[in-house]
Every structure is written in structure tokens, then in C-alpha cells.
Design a protein around this motif. Structure first.
Motif, PDB file in Angstrom:
ATOM      1  N   ILE A  89      10.901   3.413  -1.256  1.00 48.22           N
ATOM      2  CA  ILE A  89      12.118   3.854  -1.684  1.00 48.22           C
ATOM      3  C   ILE A  89      12.557   5.075  -1.009  1.00 48.22           C
ATOM      4  CG2 ILE A  89      12.998   5.764  -3.542  1.00 48.22           C
ATOM      5  CD1 ILE A  89      10.846   4.154  -5.547  1.00 48.22           C
ATOM      6  N   ASP A  90      11.678   5.910  -0.287  1.00 46.94           N
ATOM      7  CA  ASP A  90      12.341   7.097   0.713  1.00 46.94           C
ATOM      8  C   ASP A  90      13.167   6.428   1.973  1.00 46.94           C
ATOM      9  OD1 ASP A  90      12.958   9.441   1.945  1.00 46.94           O
ATOM     10  OD2 ASP A  90      10.922   9.222   3.047  1.00 46.94           O
ATOM     11  N   TRP A  91      12.416   5.448   2.526  1.00 47.32           N
ATOM     12  CA  TRP A  91      13.067   4.550   3.658  1.00 47.32           C
ATOM     13  C   TRP A  91      14.293   3.789   3.341  1.00 47.32           C
ATOM     14  CZ3 TRP A  91      12.082   6.682   8.067  1.00 47.32           C
ATOM     15  CH2 TRP A  91      10.754   7.373   8.394  1.00 47.32           C
ATOM     16  N   LEU A  92      14.224   3.048   2.267  1.00 50.08           N
ATOM     17  CA  LEU A  92      15.296   2.148   1.634  1.00 50.08           C
ATOM     18  C   LEU A  92      16.418   2.996   1.317  1.00 50.08           C
ATOM     19  CD1 LEU A  92      13.078  -0.390  -0.150  1.00 50.08           C
ATOM     20  CD2 LEU A  92      14.373  -0.792   2.130  1.00 50.08           C
ATOM     21  N   GLY A  93      16.276   4.218   0.523  1.00 51.92           N
ATOM     22  CA  GLY A  93      17.450   5.127   0.001  1.00 51.92           C
ATOM     23  C   GLY A  93      18.030   5.499   1.527  1.00 51.92           C
ATOM     24  N   GLN A  94      17.335   5.948   2.508  1.00 55.61           N
ATOM     25  CA  GLN A  94      18.206   6.237   3.712  1.00 55.61           C
ATOM     26  C   GLN A  94      18.978   5.167   4.489  1.00 55.61           C
ATOM     27  OE1 GLN A  94      15.510   8.765   6.869  1.00 55.61           O
ATOM     28  NE2 GLN A  94      14.304   8.573   5.060  1.00 55.61           N
ATOM     29  N   ALA A  95      18.269   3.953   4.237  1.00 58.34           N
ATOM     30  CA  ALA A  95      18.950   2.647   4.838  1.00 58.34           C
ATOM     31  C   ALA A  95      20.188   2.450   4.052  1.00 58.34           C
ATOM     32  CB  ALA A  95      18.062   1.521   4.660  1.00 58.34           C
ATOM     33  N   ARG A  96      20.115   2.578   2.700  1.00 58.19           N
ATOM     34  CA  ARG A  96      21.387   2.339   1.870  1.00 58.19           C
ATOM     35  C   ARG A  96      22.438   3.296   2.098  1.00 58.19           C
ATOM     36  NH1 ARG A  96      24.339   4.018  -2.071  1.00 58.19           N
ATOM     37  NH2 ARG A  96      25.229   2.764  -3.471  1.00 58.19           N
ATOM     38  N   ALA A  97      21.917   4.458   2.355  1.00 63.63           N
ATOM     39  CA  ALA A  97      23.213   5.501   2.452  1.00 63.63           C
ATOM     40  C   ALA A  97      23.653   5.233   3.983  1.00 63.63           C
ATOM     41  CB  ALA A  97      22.180   6.972   2.253  1.00 63.63           C
ATOM     42  N   LEU A  98      22.893   4.901   4.745  1.00 65.43           N
ATOM     43  CA  LEU A  98      23.666   4.513   6.148  1.00 65.43           C
ATOM     44  C   LEU A  98      24.368   3.430   6.202  1.00 65.43           C
ATOM     45  CD1 LEU A  98      23.892   5.504   8.947  1.00 65.43           C
ATOM     46  CD2 LEU A  98      21.629   4.453   9.667  1.00 65.43           C
ATOM     47  N   PHE A  99      24.021   2.439   5.724  1.00 66.19           N
ATOM     48  CA  PHE A  99      24.835   1.050   5.381  1.00 66.19           C
ATOM     49  C   PHE A  99      26.143   1.443   4.727  1.00 66.19           C
ATOM     50  CE2 PHE A  99      20.802  -1.518   6.126  1.00 66.19           C
ATOM     51  CZ  PHE A  99      21.415  -1.758   7.293  1.00 66.19           C
ATOM     52  N   ALA A 100      26.164   2.295   3.652  1.00 70.40           N
ATOM     53  CA  ALA A 100      27.299   2.628   2.831  1.00 70.40           C
ATOM     54  C   ALA A 100      28.163   3.556   3.651  1.00 70.40           C
ATOM     55  CB  ALA A 100      26.765   3.343   1.452  1.00 70.40           C
TER      56      ALA A 100
END
Length: 199
Positions: A89-100
Motif C-alpha cells: 500500500i505504501d509503494w502503490l500509494g506513492q505510484a498512484r500519486a505520481l501518476f495522478a
């Protein structure tokens, strides 16, 4: 297929050494991502960690923001494979925020779907539902039929666990129709098996 993955791993390991020797940081980062994915595909989540981390460090060094998002997502997928839900969740949350931030809807859809899987693993069903619904909206808009059906499959699993059986039936029926249309027999069979659990 296992042999093919083994060959791919050997190829990427060799390519990684060459790219490192010639100082091709961007190519090294991409190859490290590919190596991590090959390990994941062959069921070796623990072996995927080093190349996934290496890819992230390199993408940040060269300032390639989209590549950084891919590397963050790959790290999240690695922790999903290891069932380390909180780290995923930590890494994927960062990925989602960056892609957004980059406006990369395709990448955001992947990160949201993977976040849904991690929340499902933790039985945080409302959060899983929200992430799968958000991922589905992106995937429907993009017209990517395979990933749309995969998200529908997981959405149905979440809905069933929440006791929303009519919603689950609709999600699985739609997923099954797409898998049939794409001639993805194994996934279509998996989806029909899910439907049978609530029949």
C-alpha cells in the motif's frame, strides 16, 4: 513457460551487467524493471525485490518521473506477491500519486487496481471496493478490455465478501463476457467458477 521465464531472467541479468558497464543508467533502470517483472512472473517475489529497488533508485537518479512511477508500482506488485500488504500500500500509494500528478491515467489505473488487491488482502473491503471502482472507471474510459475484465473480477470478489451478491454477479457476468470475447479461456473459467459460488 517456466523455462521461458528462466531464459528471460538470464537474458535480463546479462543485459543489466552490460548496461551498467557502459554507463547507460536509463537502460539499466528499464532492464532492472524487466528483471523484477520476470521474477514476479515466475513466482519469485523475493528475488524481484533487489532489481525493483535498483530500478527505482536509477529512475530517480536520471529524473525520469514516469519511469519512477513504474518502478514504484513494480515494488508495490512485488510486496503484493509477498503478501506484505502494508508495504504494498505504501509503494502503490506513492505510484498512484505520481501518476495522478503526471496525468498518466493508464499508470494510475494499474496502481489503483493493485491498491485494491492490497486492501482486499487486509480485508479492508470498503477501501478495496473504492480502489477497484476507480480503477475500473479509468480502464473503461481507456477501452483496455483485458485489464477492465481483470478489475471486474476482483471487484466482484470484493462485492461478494461485502454480501453484495447482485453487484458481484453483474461484475462477474461482465468480466466473463469480456474474457470470452478475448478468448482468454482460463480467466473466463475462473470467473464462471466465482459466479457458481453465489448461484
Amino acid at each position: 513457460e517456466q523455462m521461458e521465464q528462466g531464459e528471460a531472467i538470464g537474458f535480463y541479468e546479462e543485459a543489466l551487467t552490460i548496461r551498467q558497464e557502459i554507463g547507460d543508467c536509463r537502460g539499466e533502470a528499464q532492464t532492472a524493471n524487466n528483471l523484477a517483472n520476470a521474477h514476479l512472473q515466475s513466482g519469485r517475489g523475493a528475488e524481484a525485490l533487489d532489481p525493483a529497488n535498483r530500478a527505482l533508485v536509477l529512475q530517480r537518479e536520471v529524473g525520469h518521473r514516469y519511469g519512477e512511477g513504474v518502478a514504484l508500482n513494480n515494488l508495490g506488485e512485488t510486496y503484493l506477491a509477498l503478501e506484505d500488504w502494508d508495504r504494498a500500500i505504501d509503494w502503490l500509494g506513492q505510484a498512484r500519486a505520481l501518476f495522478a500528478e503526471l496525468g498518466t491515467r493508464h499508470g494510475e489505473g494499474y496502481a489503483l487496481h493493485n491498491l485494491g488487491q492490497a486492501f482486499l488482502g487486509l480485508s479492508r473491503l470498503d477501501e478495496a471496493l473504492r480502489n477497484f471502482q476507480d480503477a475500473l472507471a479509468i480502464r473503461q474510459a481507456s477501452g483496455e478490455r483485458h485489464v477492465q475484465a481483470v478489475t471486474l473480477l476482483y471487484l466482484g470478489r470484493t462485492q461478494a465478501r461485502l454480501g453484495r451478491y447482485a453487484d458481484a454477479e453483474r461484475s462477474w457476468t461482465e468480466a466473463s463476457a469480456i474474457f470470452d470475447e478475448l478468448e482468454e479461456e482460463a480467466l473466463a473459467a475462473d470467473t464462471r467458477a466465482e459466479l457458481a459460488t453465489i448461484a
